[in-house]
Design a protein around this motif. Sequence first.
Motif, PDB file in Angstrom:
ATOM      1  N   LYS A  24      -8.375  -2.351   8.269  1.00 17.95           N
ATOM      2  CA  LYS A  24      -9.400  -3.277   7.786  1.00 17.95           C
ATOM      3  C   LYS A  24      -9.081  -3.776   6.379  1.00 17.95           C
ATOM      4  O   LYS A  24      -9.179  -4.981   6.096  1.00 17.95           O
ATOM      5  N   PHE A  25      -8.657  -2.857   5.510  1.00 19.85           N
ATOM      6  CA  PHE A  25      -8.347  -3.259   4.134  1.00 19.85           C
ATOM      7  C   PHE A  25      -7.051  -4.070   4.069  1.00 19.85           C
ATOM      8  O   PHE A  25      -6.938  -5.010   3.275  1.00 19.85           O
ATOM      9  N   PHE A  48      -5.284   0.479  -6.990  1.00 19.12           N
ATOM     10  CA  PHE A  48      -5.499   0.356  -5.550  1.00 19.12           C
ATOM     11  C   PHE A  48      -6.759   1.108  -5.114  1.00 19.12           C
ATOM     12  O   PHE A  48      -7.168   2.085  -5.741  1.00 19.12           O
ATOM     13  N   LYS A  49      -7.348   0.660  -4.022  1.00 18.46           N
ATOM     14  CA  LYS A  49      -8.426   1.400  -3.384  1.00 18.46           C
ATOM     15  C   LYS A  49      -7.850   2.720  -2.892  1.00 18.46           C
ATOM     16  O   LYS A  49      -6.802   2.746  -2.237  1.00 18.46           O
ATOM     17  N   VAL A  59      -6.353  -6.105   0.729  1.00 17.26           N
ATOM     18  CA  VAL A  59      -6.644  -5.100  -0.302  1.00 17.26           C
ATOM     19  C   VAL A  59      -5.637  -3.966  -0.182  1.00 17.26           C
ATOM     20  O   VAL A  59      -5.529  -3.325   0.863  1.00 17.26           O
ATOM     21  N   ARG A  60      -4.886  -3.712  -1.236  1.00 15.17           N
ATOM     22  CA  ARG A  60      -3.891  -2.648  -1.227  1.00 15.17           C
ATOM     23  C   ARG A  60      -4.568  -1.289  -1.415  1.00 15.17           C
ATOM     24  O   ARG A  60      -5.534  -1.151  -2.166  1.00 15.17           O
ATOM     25  N   THR A  61      -4.034  -0.294  -0.729  1.00 15.53           N
ATOM     26  CA  THR A  61      -4.650   1.032  -0.734  1.00 15.53           C
ATOM     27  C   THR A  61      -3.635   2.125  -1.058  1.00 15.53           C
ATOM     28  O   THR A  61      -2.435   1.952  -0.864  1.00 15.53           O
ATOM     29  N   LEU A  62      -4.150   3.238  -1.530  1.00 17.04           N
ATOM     30  CA  LEU A  62      -3.378   4.473  -1.663  1.00 17.04           C
ATOM     31  C   LEU A  62      -4.111   5.512  -0.824  1.00 17.04           C
ATOM     32  O   LEU A  62      -5.307   5.736  -1.016  1.00 17.04           O
ATOM     33  N   THR A  63      -3.401   6.122   0.127  1.00 18.42           N
ATOM     34  CA  THR A  63      -4.028   7.084   1.022  1.00 18.42           C
ATOM     35  C   THR A  63      -3.295   8.413   0.961  1.00 18.42           C
ATOM     36  O   THR A  63      -2.077   8.472   1.136  1.00 18.42           O
ATOM     37  N   SER A  91       0.850  -1.190   0.000  1.00 19.95           N
ATOM     38  CA  SER A  91       0.000   0.000   0.000  1.00 19.95           C
ATOM     39  C   SER A  91       0.891   1.246   0.000  1.00 19.95           C
ATOM     40  O   SER A  91       2.075   1.176   0.343  1.00 19.95           O
ATOM     41  N   ILE A  92       0.312   2.360  -0.392  1.00 17.46           N
ATOM     42  CA  ILE A  92       1.086   3.583  -0.591  1.00 17.46           C
ATOM     43  C   ILE A  92       0.493   4.735   0.211  1.00 17.46           C
ATOM     44  O   ILE A  92      -0.721   4.945   0.229  1.00 17.46           O
TER      45      ILE A  92
END
Length: 294
Positions: free
Chosen positions: A176-177, A135-136, A182-186, A112-113
Motif C-alpha cells: 500500500k505504501f 522513511f515510514k 511512500v518509502r518505508t523501513l521495515t 525502501s529498506i
Amino acid sequence: MQFLAYILVYPILWVISKLSFRLLYLISDGVYLLVYYIIGYRKHIVTDNLKLVFPEKPEKEIIIIRKKFYKHLCDMFLEMAKTMSISEAQLRKRFVIKNPEEFKRLEGLNKSIIVIFGHYASWEWTIVLKNHISFKTFGVYKKLANKYFDNLIRTIRSRFDTTLISTKETIATINKFEEAGVRTLTGFLSDQSPRHTKDAYWQKFMGIDVPCFTGAERLAKKLDFSTAYLKVTKKKRGHYEAEIITLAEDSRTFKDYDLTKLFLQQLEKQIYEVPEYYFWTHKRWKHRKNNQQG
C-alpha cells in the motif's frame, strides 16, 4: 481470563517502568535468583541448545554461559517494561546507532529498506531507529494470543513513531505504501523456527541444518528494496550499540536464499563471539535433520 491476567500484571509493569535504572537492575538481580535457581524457567531448553551448538565446550563453560544468559534475560525483561515510560533522550543515550550515516546513504538510493536482525542483545530498543531516518518505519511481529497484552506491546513499541504490523499484515501494508510512493523501513526478526513443511528452506545455523524464515528476503527481492543487517551489541549493562551493515543495495540481483545466508552468517559471528546474549530459551533447533549434532 485474558483481561484478568492483564489487569493483574499491567500495574506491576507500570511501576517498574517508573523506577530508576539503578533500582531496576537491583530488582533484576533478585529476579535472576528466582528465575534461575528456584523456578528454573526453561533451563533444560537453554542447556540442550547450548550443548547442541557448542558440543566441544565442557560442562563448566556451558553453565557459565547459561548463568550469564539468564542475568541478561532478566535485565532485558525489565528493560522492556522500562520502555513504557523511558524518554527519547534516555533511549538514544542507551541505544546508540554507531553509523547513522549508512542509513542516510541507503535513504539516498530512494528505495525502501528491509532491516533484518536476530534475537540478540536487545531488539526491544530498536524502535529508536526511526530517529535516524525519514522513511515510514514498521516493525514486523507475531501477534500475541492475549489481545490486551498484544495491544500493550503495540503501544510500547510504537512510542517513538514506529508502527507494529503483524506477519499477516506485512505484505498488504508495505504494498500500500509503495503504491502511494511512500518509502518505508521495515524491521524483521528472522531467526525464529518456522513450521516444518515440505517446501521449507533449510540452511545451517550454528552448524545445524534447520528450516529458516525467508519472508524478509522474498519481500526485498520482489519489490527491489535494499537489505541491511542490524548488528546489535551489548556494551555494558543497559547500554547497547547498533551498526547498520548493508547486505544488498539491489536485492533482486542476489540469488535466492543468498541474503538469508548472509543474515545467518552475521548473526552466527555474534553468537560465537559472545554467546550469552542470544535468546537461548527459544526452541530454535526443534526442527533439525535426524541424527545431527553440531
